[in-house]
Design an enzyme around this catalytic site. Structure first.
Site, PDB file in Angstrom:
ATOM      1  N   ASN A  47     -32.017 -41.636 -37.880  1.00 16.34           N
ATOM      2  CA  ASN A  47     -31.051 -40.863 -38.652  1.00 16.34           C
ATOM      3  C   ASN A  47     -30.101 -41.778 -39.424  1.00 16.34           C
ATOM      4  OD1 ASN A  47     -32.083 -38.467 -37.641  1.00 16.34           O
ATOM      5  ND2 ASN A  47     -30.757 -38.533 -35.844  1.00 16.34           N
TER       6      ASN A  47
ATOM      7  N   ASP B 119     -36.668 -50.152 -33.086  1.00 17.36           N
ATOM      8  CA  ASP B 119     -35.572 -50.336 -32.142  1.00 17.36           C
ATOM      9  C   ASP B 119     -35.105 -51.774 -32.314  1.00 17.36           C
ATOM     10  OD1 ASP B 119     -33.866 -49.206 -30.181  1.00 17.36           O
ATOM     11  OD2 ASP B 119     -34.828 -50.432 -28.661  1.00 17.36           O
TER      12      ASP B 119
HETATM   13  P1  IMP Z   1     -30.726 -49.249 -33.319  1.00 13.79           P
HETATM   14  O1  IMP Z   1     -31.950 -50.018 -33.597  1.00 13.79           O
HETATM   15  O2  IMP Z   1     -30.340 -48.350 -34.448  1.00 13.79           O
HETATM   16  O3  IMP Z   1     -30.772 -48.561 -31.978  1.00 13.79           O
HETATM   17  O4  IMP Z   1     -29.537 -50.334 -33.295  1.00 13.79           O
HETATM   18  C1  IMP Z   1     -29.060 -50.887 -32.119  1.00 13.79           C
HETATM   19  C2  IMP Z   1     -27.769 -51.643 -32.319  1.00 13.79           C
HETATM   20  O5  IMP Z   1     -28.065 -53.018 -32.526  1.00 13.79           O
HETATM   21  C3  IMP Z   1     -26.883 -51.243 -33.486  1.00 13.79           C
HETATM   22  O6  IMP Z   1     -26.025 -50.175 -33.163  1.00 13.79           O
HETATM   23  C4  IMP Z   1     -26.087 -52.532 -33.710  1.00 13.79           C
HETATM   24  O7  IMP Z   1     -25.045 -52.634 -32.774  1.00 13.79           O
HETATM   25  C5  IMP Z   1     -27.130 -53.600 -33.399  1.00 13.79           C
HETATM   26  N1  IMP Z   1     -27.853 -53.989 -34.619  1.00 13.79           N
HETATM   27  C6  IMP Z   1     -29.161 -53.786 -34.924  1.00 13.79           C
HETATM   28  N2  IMP Z   1     -29.462 -54.303 -36.133  1.00 13.79           N
HETATM   29  C7  IMP Z   1     -28.309 -54.831 -36.605  1.00 13.79           C
HETATM   30  C8  IMP Z   1     -27.981 -55.492 -37.844  1.00 13.79           C
HETATM   31  O8  IMP Z   1     -28.787 -55.693 -38.754  1.00 13.79           O
HETATM   32  N3  IMP Z   1     -26.681 -55.864 -37.952  1.00 13.79           N
HETATM   33  C9  IMP Z   1     -25.750 -55.649 -36.994  1.00 13.79           C
HETATM   34  N4  IMP Z   1     -25.993 -55.040 -35.846  1.00 13.79           N
HETATM   35  C10 IMP Z   1     -27.283 -54.623 -35.645  1.00 13.79           C
END
Ligand code: IMP
Length: 204
Positions: free
Chosen positions: A9, A69
């Site tokens: 999302n 992820d």
């Molecule tokens: P998800 O993959 O959307 O579950 O992201 C997991 C979490 O990892 C995010 O909320 C950020 O805290 C961190 N994260 C993932 N990719 C990035 C990035 O490119 N920059 C900064 N934080 C990241």
């Protein structure tokens, strides 16, 4: 044009994924547009969570699905925050996520550590159907080091504290083009794109 559901999302990711898939004649549909809820992410590894998200979206939509992820891993902290990156400073699933509190906790946890190295990691999974026995899997990592003092206004999450020596900038100071070229998600997308280009990766 064949349809594929995107199990995310996050508007930034949706845009990146749509761009990745367009040359392969996929129409990328966000799962929210189909009324599909977010999947649970209970697993200890990125790949298991990405696979769970992709299967969940594919089963609900009865379409192929793409999920990712990602998170930040710090060797001096045994790989933490890792799969818990989004909720590193939250106590329990009910407490809202906060980038500011996550960053404060990370800096606190690293206070007595000399080794400041860290890497972002991304697992990307494409399933042709919910029970696909050989999903397309790609991953990417991006190394940097953690600065105590934040810099830059761009990016999100841990970016203001994530310093990339090849640019002399934090990830929050990079342009979108610079970040996509070296980021964990950008590299994973390049790998997935190469797999999609391979003749038999996605037979009709
Ligand atoms: P998800 O993959 O959307 O579950 O992201 C997991 C979490 O990892 C995010 O909320 C950020 O805290 C961190 N994260 C993932 N990719 C990035 C990035 O490119 N920059 C900064 N934080 C990241």
């Amino acid at each position: 044009m064949r349809k594929i559901v995107i199990a995310s999302n996050n508007p930034g990711k949706l845009r990146e994924f749509a761009t990745l898939l367009a040359p392969f004649f996929f129409e990328a549909i966000p799962q929210a547009a189909l009324g599909i809820s977010e999947a649970d992410e209970p697993f200890a590894t990125f790949i298991e969570n990405a696979l769970a998200k992709a299967r969940h979206a594919s089963r609900a939509a009865q379409l192929p699905a793409l999920a990712d992820d990602s998170g930040i891993c710090v060797p001096a902290l045994g790989g933490a925050p890792g799969v818990w990156s989004a909720r590193y400073a939250s106590h329990g699933a009910g407490e809202p996520k906060s980038d500011a509190r996550n960053n404060e906790k990370l800096i606190r946890d690293l206070a007595d550590k000399e080794d400041r190295r860290a890497f972002y990691y991304c697992s990307l999974v494409l399933v042709r159907h919910a029970d696909d026995p050989h999903p397309l899997i790609a991953d990417g990592e991006c190394w940097g080091e953690i600065l105590d003092t934040p810099r830059g206004q761009g990016g999100f999450g841990y970016d203001p504290h994530f310093f990339l020596s090849q640019f002399g900038k934090t990830a929050a100071e990079l342009t979108d083009e610079e970040k996509n070229r070296v980021s964990h998600r950008g590299l994973a997308m390049q790998e997935l794109s190469a797999k999609l280009k391979a003749q038999r990766a996605f037979p009709d």
